[in-house]
Design an enzyme around this catalytic site. Structure first.
Site: not given
Length: 754
Positions: A348-350
Site C-alpha cells: 500500500g501507501s508505504i
C-alpha cells in the site's frame, strides 16, 4: 602268471591310491578356496557388520549430552537458558551383576537399606530378577512398571543383551535424589539440561523452540542450532565374556563440549515496549494479527520484533487449535510462523517512499515539481481514485503528506517502468533480505516484461507487488541512513567461556551492504517524511520536541487471489530523529475490526505510544543511546533570577547568570529559539535591554490549535487560524527574528485517511 597278475594288481592299487589322493587334494583345495573366498567376502563385504556386532559385545557405550548454549539480549539478559535438571540411565551390565548376587555376598548394612526402600532381599543361592526391582524404580520415577521392565530387558539390533539405555530425561532434583537413594548399582543419575524460556511468550517468534532432545525447531534455536548444541561426550568401557569391565583397562571418556552462547541484537527494554503495544493493538482493534518491528538503521540490527498472537516456547504446542490450518501440524506451524519474516503482503501507501526516492534519484521530480490532482485518473483500463478528496495543485511534499494515489500514478509515469524497476531491484525487493531467521519469503515482483500501463500505475502506489516486513524495513533503513542497504540481522555475536571463565568472542555478524541511493536525495526525502508527521496523514504521531518522519499505508488485503471485501492491513513506518535517524519502526495491524481501518486511525496512535516509550527508554540512565529532545526556549525576561531558573529547569534547560542584579533583562539565544534539552541559556541581569522586544518564530507545524496558541502567547506572538485540525502551514518561517506583538497566520489541516 601268478606273479604277473600280482604285479598288475599292485599297479592298479597304486593308480587308485594316486587318484584318490589327487581327488582328496583337489577336494581340500576346493574347500580351502571356498573358505578363502568366503573369508574374503566376509572381510571385504560383511566386515563392518561383523565388526559392529563384535564391538557391541565387548564394549559398553554411554552418550553424555552437552549443555546447550544460552540466548541473550544485547545487554546480557537471559532469553533462553538450559535449566539444571537430571537424567537416569541404566548400565545394564552392572544391573545384571547387581541382580545375580546371593544374600550371603551382601553386607548387612546394604540389606537393611534394600529393605527400607522396598527392594526384595535375595534368597540364599539365588539373586534377584528384573521383576523384583522394576516396580521400585517405576514408583520413584512415576512411570509404568512395564516401561521400566522393557528398559531392563532391552536388546541390541543383533539380539544380544543391550549394555545401556536412557530411562528418563529432564527430571527435577527431588526425583533424581529419590532414584539415587535406591542405591542400585548400575542406575546412573547425571546432569541433564532442559530448555527454559524465563519470560514465557516474550520474543517467542524470534527465539523459536526446541524438541525434547534440545534440537532447534524454529527461530534462533533452529537458525543457530549448530552453535548452541555443542558436541556430546562419550564413555566407552571394554567388557569380558561375562559382560563385566575388563581389569587393567581404562575406559575411553570424551568430555562433552558445551554449546556456545548466542547474543542477539534485541534490547529487552525495547522488546518489552513492543510486546505491550502489540498486545494492546491486537485487543483494542480486534485485529487478526499485529506485528511490530524496531531496528537500528545504521547497523541493520533488530532491536525489537513481535507478532501477536504468539506462543509460549516452554509449552510450544499449547494454543495451536486457535490458529488456521488443515490439521494440527499445520496449525502448529502457523502458530510458530514469524509473520514479519515469512508473510508477504501488498504494502500500500508505504511503498510511495520507494517511488519517491526513485523519482528523486532519477531527477524526474524535486521539491518544486507540481502535480495536478483532479481526484481520479484513468490509466490502462482502470480508474485510480484518492481516498477522500481532490487536492488540486500539489508539490512533491504535499503528495506525500496527502498520500495522493492519483499523483503517485503520475510520478510513476514520469519515472517509467524501467527506471522504477531499477530502483525496486536496487532496494532489495523480489529477493530475500538475508535476515538470519528461518523461512524468509522473497515477495513477488511482477516480471518487467509483463508490466502493463495499469500495473505501472498500481505498483507506484503500493499494489500488485508484494513484500515481507523485514525486506521493506531494510529498504526504509537505506532512506534513514543516507543510502546504504544493510542486511538485517538478529545475531550480534557468538561466544563461549574458556577454562578460566573468560568470555571469548567466536563470531560477530558482518552484514552485507550496498549503496543504493545518495545521501543528498535521502536527506531530502526524510524532510518530506517529517512533513507527513507535522502536517499529513501521520500527524497523530507528532511528539513535541522530537523530529519524527513517517508514512502511513492502508492496503487492501488479497484473499484467495482477489481483494477481500472489508479486509485491510493498516501500516505505519517511521524514523527518528528525521535528520539523523537512530531508530526505525514498523507497525502493521492485520484486519482491524473495531470499525476503523485507515492507518491514520489504526496504526498511527500506536506509533506515538511506541516512539514515546522508545524515547523515554533511550533517554534514561540505563541506555547508552540518546535521542535528545528539542526545547523551545520560553520567555523569562523581566523575571527574577530565581523564577527564571525554575522555568528553565522545568523545561530541561540549564542557565548561566551574567550580572549581579535581581531581574533578567536580556537572554541569549532569544525566546522561541529551538535548542537541545540540557542546553545552557545565558541570562543577563544588567546591560542594554533594547532587544527585550525580540523573539524567534518557532516551528509549530504539527501542533494543535490550543497548543500553538499557548506557545505563541507565551512568546508574545498573536496567532490567527484557518481551517481545522493541526497546524500544517505557518506564514512566518521558523527561526525568523520578529518583534513581540507580530501576528502569525496559521493554516490547520485535518489528517487524511490513508
Amino acid at each position: 602268471m601268478e606273479e604277473q597278475a600280482l604285479k598288475k594288481k599292485k599297479h592298479v592299487s597304486k593308480v587308485k591310491v594316486r587318484k584318490r589322493t589327487r581327488s582328496v587334494a583337489f577336494s581340500l583345495t576346493a574347500i580351502f578356496a571356498i573358505l578363502i573366498i568366503r573369508l574374503s567376502y566376509i572381510v571385504m563385504v560383511d566386515g563392518k557388520d561383523y565388526s559392529a556386532r563384535a564391538e557391541e559385545q565387548w564394549t559398553s557405550e554411554v552418550k553424555i549430552d552437552a549443555k546447550r548454549g544460552e540466548v541473550l539480549d544485547r545487554n546480557g539478559n537471559e532469553l533462553a537458558v538450559s535449566a539444571n535438571v537430571y537424567r537416569v540411565d541404566f548400565d545394564l551390565n552392572s544391573i545384571r551383576n547387581y541382580l545375580k548376587r546371593p544374600a550371603k555376598s551382601i553386607q548387612n548394612k546394604e540389606l537393611s537399606h534394600m529393605k527400607s526402600v522396598g527392594i526384595p532381599i535375595p534368597t540364599e543361592g539365588s539373586g534377584l530378577t528384573n521383576d523384583d526391582i522394576a516396580p521400585v524404580i517405576a514408583k520413584v520415577l512415576n512411570m509404568d512398571v512395564s516401561e521400566i521392565k522393557a528398559d531392563l530387558e532391552k536388546k541390541l539390533p543383533s539380539g544380544a543383551d543391550a549394555f545401556s539405555v536412557t530411562v528418563a530425561r529432564k527430571i527435577e532434583k527431588d526425583i533424581a535424589d529419590k532414584v539415587k537413594e535406591l542405591n542400585i548399582n548400575g542406575i546412573i543419575v547425571s546432569q541433564d539440561t532442559k530448555r527454559y524460556y524465563p519470560n514465557n511468550n516474550f520474543l517467542s517468534h524470534v527465539l523459536g523452540t526446541t524438541d525434547p532432545d534440545g534440537k532447534g525447531l524454529s527461530g534462533v534455536e533452529l537458525q543457530y542450532n549448530s552453535y548452541l548444541s555443542g558436541i556430546p561426550g562419550m564413555k566407552v568401557a571394554e567388557l569380558d565374556k561375562n559382560n563385566e569391565d575388563l581389569p587393567y583397562t581404562v575406559s575411553q571418556y570424551t568430555q562433552p563440549v558445551n554449546g556456545k552462547d548466542v547474543t542477539l541484537t534485541i534490547d529487552e527494554n525495547i522488546q518489552n515496549i513492543v510486546e505491550n503495544i502489540a498486545q494492546k493493538a491486537y485487543k483494542d482493534d480486534k485485529a487478526k494479527e499485529v506485528s511490530i518491528l524496531v531496528m537500528n538503521p545504521k547497523t541493520g540490527e533488530v532491536l525489537g520484533m513481535v507478532n501477536k498472537p504468539d506462543f509460549d516456547p516452554n509449552n510450544p504446542y499449547d494454543g495451536a487449535s486457535k490458529f488456521d490450518g488443515a490439521d494440527l501440524n499445520d496449525k502448529i506451524q502457523k502458530m510458530w510462523r514469524n509473520r514479519l519474516v515469512s508473510d508477504t503482503f501488498e504494502p500500500g501507501s508505504i511503498f510511495k517512499v520507494i517511488t519517491t526516492i526513485s523519482g528523486l534519484e532519477n531527477n524526474v521530480a524535486n521539491k518544486d515539481t507540481q502535480f495536478v490532482d483532479n481526484g481520479s485518473i484513468s490509466v490502462g483500463g482502470i480508474v485510480v481514485k484518492d481516498a477522500e478528496r481532490e487536492n488540486k495543485l500539489q508539490n512533491l511534499l504535499q503528495i506525500i503528506q496527502n498520500s495522493s494515489n492519483v499523483c503517485f500514478v503520475k510520478l510513476g509515469q514520469m519515472i517509467g517502468k524501467d527506471k522504477l524497476y531499477e530502483s525496486i531491484n536496487k532496494f532489495g525487493f523480489g529477493k530475500v533480505s538475508g535476515i538470519d531467521l528461518p523461512g524468509e519469503a522473497s515477495g513477488i515482483v511482477k516480471p518487467i516484461d509483463k508490466v502493463s500501463e495499469a500495473d505501472l500505475a498500481t505498483i507506484s502506489f503500493g499494489q500488485t507487488n508484494t513484500v515481507n516486513s523485514v525486506q521493506y524495513m531494510a529498504a526504509f533503513n537505506a532512506i534513514a541512513n543516507g543510502g546504504t542497504l544493510i542486511q538485517p540481522h538478529v545475531m550480534k555475536e557468538i561466544t563461549h567461556n574458556d577454562e578460566n571463565n573468560v568470555k571469548i568472542v567466536d563470531e560477530t555478524f558482518k552484514p552485507t551492504t550496498a549503496t543504493v541511493a545518495s545521501a543528498e536525495k535521502t536527506a531530502e526525502l526524510r524532510s518530506y517524511l517529517e512533513g507527513v508527521v507535522t502536517g499529513g496523514t501521520a500527524t497523530g504521531t507528532f511528539i513535541d520536541g522530537y523530529h519524527i518522519g513517517g508514512k502511513t499505508g492502508t492496503a487492501e488485503k488479497v484473499v484467495g487471489g482477489k481483494y477481500g471485501e472489508g479486509k485491510y492491513i493498516s501500516s505505519f513506518v517511521g524514523m527518528a530523529p528525521a535528520n539523523d535517524p537512530k531508530v526505525t519502526v514498523m507497525i502493521t495491524v492485520d484486519e482491524p475490526s473495531n470499525g476503523e481501518y485507515y492507518a491514520s486511525q489504526v496504526a498511527v496512535p500506536y506509533a506515538k505510544l511506541l516512539f514515546t516509550g522508545i524515547f523515554d527508554y533511550l533517554n534514561s540512565a540505563s541506555s547508552n543511546e540518546k535521542i535528545v529532545k528539542d526545547i523551545i526556549i520560553p520567555e523569562v525576561r523581566n523575571m527574577k533570577v530565581s523564577d527564571a531558573e525554575k522555568v528553565l529547569k522545568d523545561k530541561g534547560l540549564d542557565c548561566n547568570i551574567d550580572g549581579s542584579e535581581e531581574t533578567i533583562v536580556s537572554m541569549k539565544p532569544y525566546p522561541g529559539s529551538s535548542v537541545k534539552e540540557g542546553s545552557k541559556i545565558t541570562l543577563y541581569t544588567s546591560g542594554d535591554a533594547t532587544y527585550n522586544n525580540n523573539v524567534v518564530m518557532p516551528n509549530v507545524r504539527g501542533y494543535s490549535k490550543e497548543d500553538a496558541t499557548t506557545l505563541l502567547k507565551n512568546l508574545g506572538i498573536t496567532a490567527t487560524f484557518e481551517g481545522n485540525g493541526v497546524v500544517s502551514v505557518q506564514n512566518i518561517s521558523e527561526g525568523e527574528v520578529i518583534p513581540k506583538g507580530t501576528t502569525a497566520e496559521l493554516i490547520l489541516s485535518s489528517y487524511y485517511e490513508d
